[in-house]
Design a protein around this motif. Structure first.
Motif, PDB file in Angstrom:
ATOM      1  N   PRO A 228      -3.218 -22.995  10.802  1.00 56.98           N
ATOM      2  CA  PRO A 228      -3.928 -22.755   9.559  1.00 56.98           C
ATOM      3  C   PRO A 228      -5.061 -23.629   9.229  1.00 56.98           C
ATOM      4  O   PRO A 228      -5.067 -24.763   9.891  1.00 56.98           O
ATOM      5  CB  PRO A 228      -2.707 -22.943   8.645  1.00 56.98           C
ATOM      6  N   PRO A 229      -5.932 -23.272   8.087  1.00 52.10           N
ATOM      7  CA  PRO A 229      -5.994 -22.040   7.492  1.00 52.10           C
ATOM      8  C   PRO A 229      -6.522 -20.983   8.416  1.00 52.10           C
ATOM      9  O   PRO A 229      -6.826 -21.312   9.344  1.00 52.10           O
ATOM     10  CB  PRO A 229      -6.856 -22.387   6.292  1.00 52.10           C
ATOM     11  N   PHE A 230      -6.262 -19.772   7.949  1.00 52.85           N
ATOM     12  CA  PHE A 230      -6.591 -18.449   8.815  1.00 52.85           C
ATOM     13  C   PHE A 230      -7.724 -17.794   8.603  1.00 52.85           C
ATOM     14  O   PHE A 230      -7.883 -16.633   8.890  1.00 52.85           O
ATOM     15  CB  PHE A 230      -5.246 -17.735   8.885  1.00 52.85           C
ATOM     16  N   ALA A 231      -8.552 -18.123   7.418  1.00 52.40           N
ATOM     17  CA  ALA A 231      -9.785 -17.708   6.951  1.00 52.40           C
ATOM     18  C   ALA A 231      -9.463 -15.991   6.588  1.00 52.40           C
ATOM     19  O   ALA A 231     -10.104 -15.084   7.222  1.00 52.40           O
ATOM     20  CB  ALA A 231     -10.864 -17.464   8.388  1.00 52.40           C
ATOM     21  N   LEU A 232      -8.955 -16.036   5.427  1.00 49.14           N
ATOM     22  CA  LEU A 232      -8.628 -14.458   4.924  1.00 49.14           C
ATOM     23  C   LEU A 232      -8.463 -14.627   3.458  1.00 49.14           C
ATOM     24  O   LEU A 232      -8.084 -15.774   3.124  1.00 49.14           O
ATOM     25  CB  LEU A 232      -7.536 -13.840   5.458  1.00 49.14           C
ATOM     26  N   ILE A 233      -8.440 -13.666   2.648  1.00 52.69           N
ATOM     27  CA  ILE A 233      -8.201 -13.367   1.384  1.00 52.69           C
ATOM     28  C   ILE A 233      -7.032 -12.307   1.683  1.00 52.69           C
ATOM     29  O   ILE A 233      -7.248 -11.001   2.262  1.00 52.69           O
ATOM     30  CB  ILE A 233      -8.920 -13.267   0.213  1.00 52.69           C
ATOM     31  N   GLN A 234      -5.775 -12.341   1.022  1.00 55.00           N
ATOM     32  CA  GLN A 234      -4.752 -11.369   1.010  1.00 55.00           C
ATOM     33  C   GLN A 234      -4.193 -10.847  -0.087  1.00 55.00           C
ATOM     34  O   GLN A 234      -4.081 -11.693  -0.992  1.00 55.00           O
ATOM     35  CB  GLN A 234      -3.710 -11.878   2.044  1.00 55.00           C
ATOM     36  N   GLY A 235      -4.057  -9.588  -0.238  1.00 48.79           N
ATOM     37  CA  GLY A 235      -3.359  -8.910  -1.493  1.00 48.79           C
ATOM     38  C   GLY A 235      -2.521  -7.679  -1.212  1.00 48.79           C
ATOM     39  O   GLY A 235      -2.166  -7.470  -0.010  1.00 48.79           O
ATOM     40  N   ILE A 236      -2.577  -6.862  -2.333  1.00 49.80           N
ATOM     41  CA  ILE A 236      -1.584  -5.794  -2.495  1.00 49.80           C
ATOM     42  C   ILE A 236      -2.593  -4.579  -2.886  1.00 49.80           C
ATOM     43  O   ILE A 236      -3.071  -4.947  -4.118  1.00 49.80           O
ATOM     44  CB  ILE A 236      -0.203  -5.967  -2.950  1.00 49.80           C
ATOM     45  N   LEU A 237      -2.457  -3.486  -2.489  1.00 53.22           N
ATOM     46  CA  LEU A 237      -2.882  -2.104  -3.021  1.00 53.22           C
ATOM     47  C   LEU A 237      -1.881  -1.303  -3.460  1.00 53.22           C
ATOM     48  O   LEU A 237      -1.659  -0.125  -2.773  1.00 53.22           O
ATOM     49  CB  LEU A 237      -4.110  -1.580  -2.089  1.00 53.22           C
ATOM     50  N   GLU A 238      -1.110  -1.716  -4.520  1.00 52.72           N
ATOM     51  CA  GLU A 238      -0.094  -0.664  -4.825  1.00 52.72           C
ATOM     52  C   GLU A 238       0.017  -0.601  -6.199  1.00 52.72           C
ATOM     53  O   GLU A 238       0.345  -1.752  -6.784  1.00 52.72           O
ATOM     54  CB  GLU A 238       1.313  -0.980  -4.201  1.00 52.72           C
ATOM     55  N   ALA A 239      -0.245   0.373  -7.077  1.00 51.57           N
ATOM     56  CA  ALA A 239      -0.158   0.508  -8.314  1.00 51.57           C
ATOM     57  C   ALA A 239       1.456   0.654  -8.937  1.00 51.57           C
ATOM     58  O   ALA A 239       2.134   1.271  -8.387  1.00 51.57           O
ATOM     59  CB  ALA A 239      -0.909   1.884  -9.039  1.00 51.57           C
ATOM     60  N   GLN A 240       1.788  -0.192  -9.728  1.00 50.10           N
ATOM     61  CA  GLN A 240       2.973  -0.141 -10.274  1.00 50.10           C
ATOM     62  C   GLN A 240       3.477   1.012 -10.798  1.00 50.10           C
ATOM     63  O   GLN A 240       2.705   1.512 -11.404  1.00 50.10           O
ATOM     64  CB  GLN A 240       3.395  -1.305 -11.230  1.00 50.10           C
ATOM     65  N   GLY A 241       4.553   1.487 -10.267  1.00 52.30           N
ATOM     66  CA  GLY A 241       5.103   2.935 -10.917  1.00 52.30           C
ATOM     67  C   GLY A 241       4.593   4.026 -10.054  1.00 52.30           C
ATOM     68  O   GLY A 241       4.856   5.192 -10.445  1.00 52.30           O
ATOM     69  N   THR A 242       3.769   3.793  -9.282  1.00 54.19           N
ATOM     70  CA  THR A 242       3.408   4.891  -8.088  1.00 54.19           C
ATOM     71  C   THR A 242       3.757   4.753  -6.887  1.00 54.19           C
ATOM     72  O   THR A 242       3.437   3.694  -6.348  1.00 54.19           O
ATOM     73  CB  THR A 242       1.945   4.978  -8.315  1.00 54.19           C
ATOM     74  N   PRO A 243       4.738   5.500  -6.122  1.00 51.99           N
ATOM     75  CA  PRO A 243       5.237   5.357  -4.931  1.00 51.99           C
ATOM     76  C   PRO A 243       4.357   5.239  -4.062  1.00 51.99           C
ATOM     77  O   PRO A 243       3.213   5.998  -4.120  1.00 51.99           O
ATOM     78  CB  PRO A 243       5.968   6.692  -4.906  1.00 51.99           C
TER      79      PRO A 243
END
Length: 343
Positions: A228-243
């Protein structure tokens, strides 16, 4: 009497040792790569899934690597080639025929949709039909029918300046060129996000710089560690309430600076800030950030972070997650500076 090094028995023994070492190396690589992107282990507040590793070739390495479509889907639209008179033996050939009409060298794409009938038993005399079409709105394709009873396989092609969506944050917009011919299921999901006014829960939550391991262009510095560090930005693409339905493994090229890829089957994803040849072909890449917008990613990676440990790997988590929303652009943009070409 001692045996010579080239005696058959010694050779077999040496081969077994080399094979054992190679297998052990593969296991270690898998463990390390799966660990540093997995927020499950060592974090009591996380409910994210473990990273799934996949293997595939680089873009262009396989003939059909970036000529993929979605089965049991029929896309509509005005035809530029009539399938009843235009037939092939495979969906790949149909896709490639559409691509030849969308080279980007002489104006806009004449074809951005291909529809192929590839089930001999179900299609009968229509087997091999390849319908090439042109959408009125490539980011909202005209969907005729879908389901197991549909005999068609359909795919999209985005030309130069097309298929670019904006990932908006308070620090600027990341314009992302989508690769529907390489990751059609992934891109279909992103197009669904475009229809949402809000994406509550979509955010970046991890940010790690290039450190002393990669230069400003993302090239690895000789003899430097790989994090580390691993040279990235990380996130999530899931709208709450939507399967969220797990994504299938699609095209997995070598990760480059700007690559946008799922972690396992999603909805966790990352944007790479460096060229990660050491990760081999481990992640489904569904797009790439335009070069001029990487400065937005660099802003996010400089935000305050706190240290965390995921399965014995040190990671940097944002003190305050950065909300994001995926939006369509009001006008097309040039993509000459796209970091990753799909083929």
């Amino acid at each position: 009497m001692g045996r010579r090094l080239n005696d058959p028995e010694h050779s077999r023994f040496a081969s077994l040792i080399l094979l054992s070492v190679a297998l052990l190396s593969c296991v270690l690589v898998y463990a390390v790569v799966s660990t540093f992107l997995n927020p499950n282990v060592g974090s009591q507040d996380s409910s994210f899934e473990s990273l799934e590793m996949v293997a595939s070739g680089d873009f262009g390495e396989k003939k059909d690597e970036c000529c993929r479509g979605i089965e049991n889907l029929e896309l509509w639209g005005p035809a530029v080639k009539w399938g009843s008179e235009f037939k092939f033996n495979s969906s790949v050939e149909c896709c490639q025929a559409c691509k030849t009409m969308c080279s980007g060298n002489d104006g806009p794409c004449l074809c951005d949709t291909w529809v192929f009938s590839g089930n001999k038993e179900a299609c009968g005399s229509r087997f091999g039909e390849c319908w090439l079409k042109k959408q009125k709105d490539p980011l909202s394709p005209d969907r005729q029918d879908a389901g197991k009873s549909v005999i068609w396989t359909s795919g999209l092609i985005f030309g130069k300046g097309e298929g670019i969506v904006g990932m908006e944050t308070e620090y600027g917009t990341l314009h992302i060129k989508l690769f529907p011919d390489c990751a059609p299921y992934s891109v279909a999901y992103i197009l669904e996000l475009l229809t949402m006014r809000h994406c509550v829960g979509c955010q970046f939550y991890r940010a790690e710089s290039r450190g002393q391991s990669w230069d400003s262009e993302g090239n690895h510095i000789k003899d430097a560690p790989y994090g580390p560090p691993f040279a990235l930005i990380q996130g999530i693409l899931e709208a709450q309430g939507t399967p969220f339905n797990k994504m299938p493994t699609e095209a997995c090229p070598t990760i480059r600076r700007g690559s946008v890829a799922w972690i396992g089957s999603g909805p966790e994803f990352f944007i790479s800030l460096a060229n990660h040849g050491e990760w081999k072909n481990s992640y489904t890449v569904f797009g790439s950030v335009l070069l001029e917008d990487m400065e937005v990613a660099e802003k996010i990676v400089q935000l305050p972070t706190k240290s965390d440990v995921w399965n014995n790997i040190n990671v940097s988590v944002l003190e305050k997650p950065v909300p994001l929303i995926v939006r369509r652009m009001k006008k097309s943009l040039g993509d000459l500076n796209s970091n990753v070409k799909p083929e």
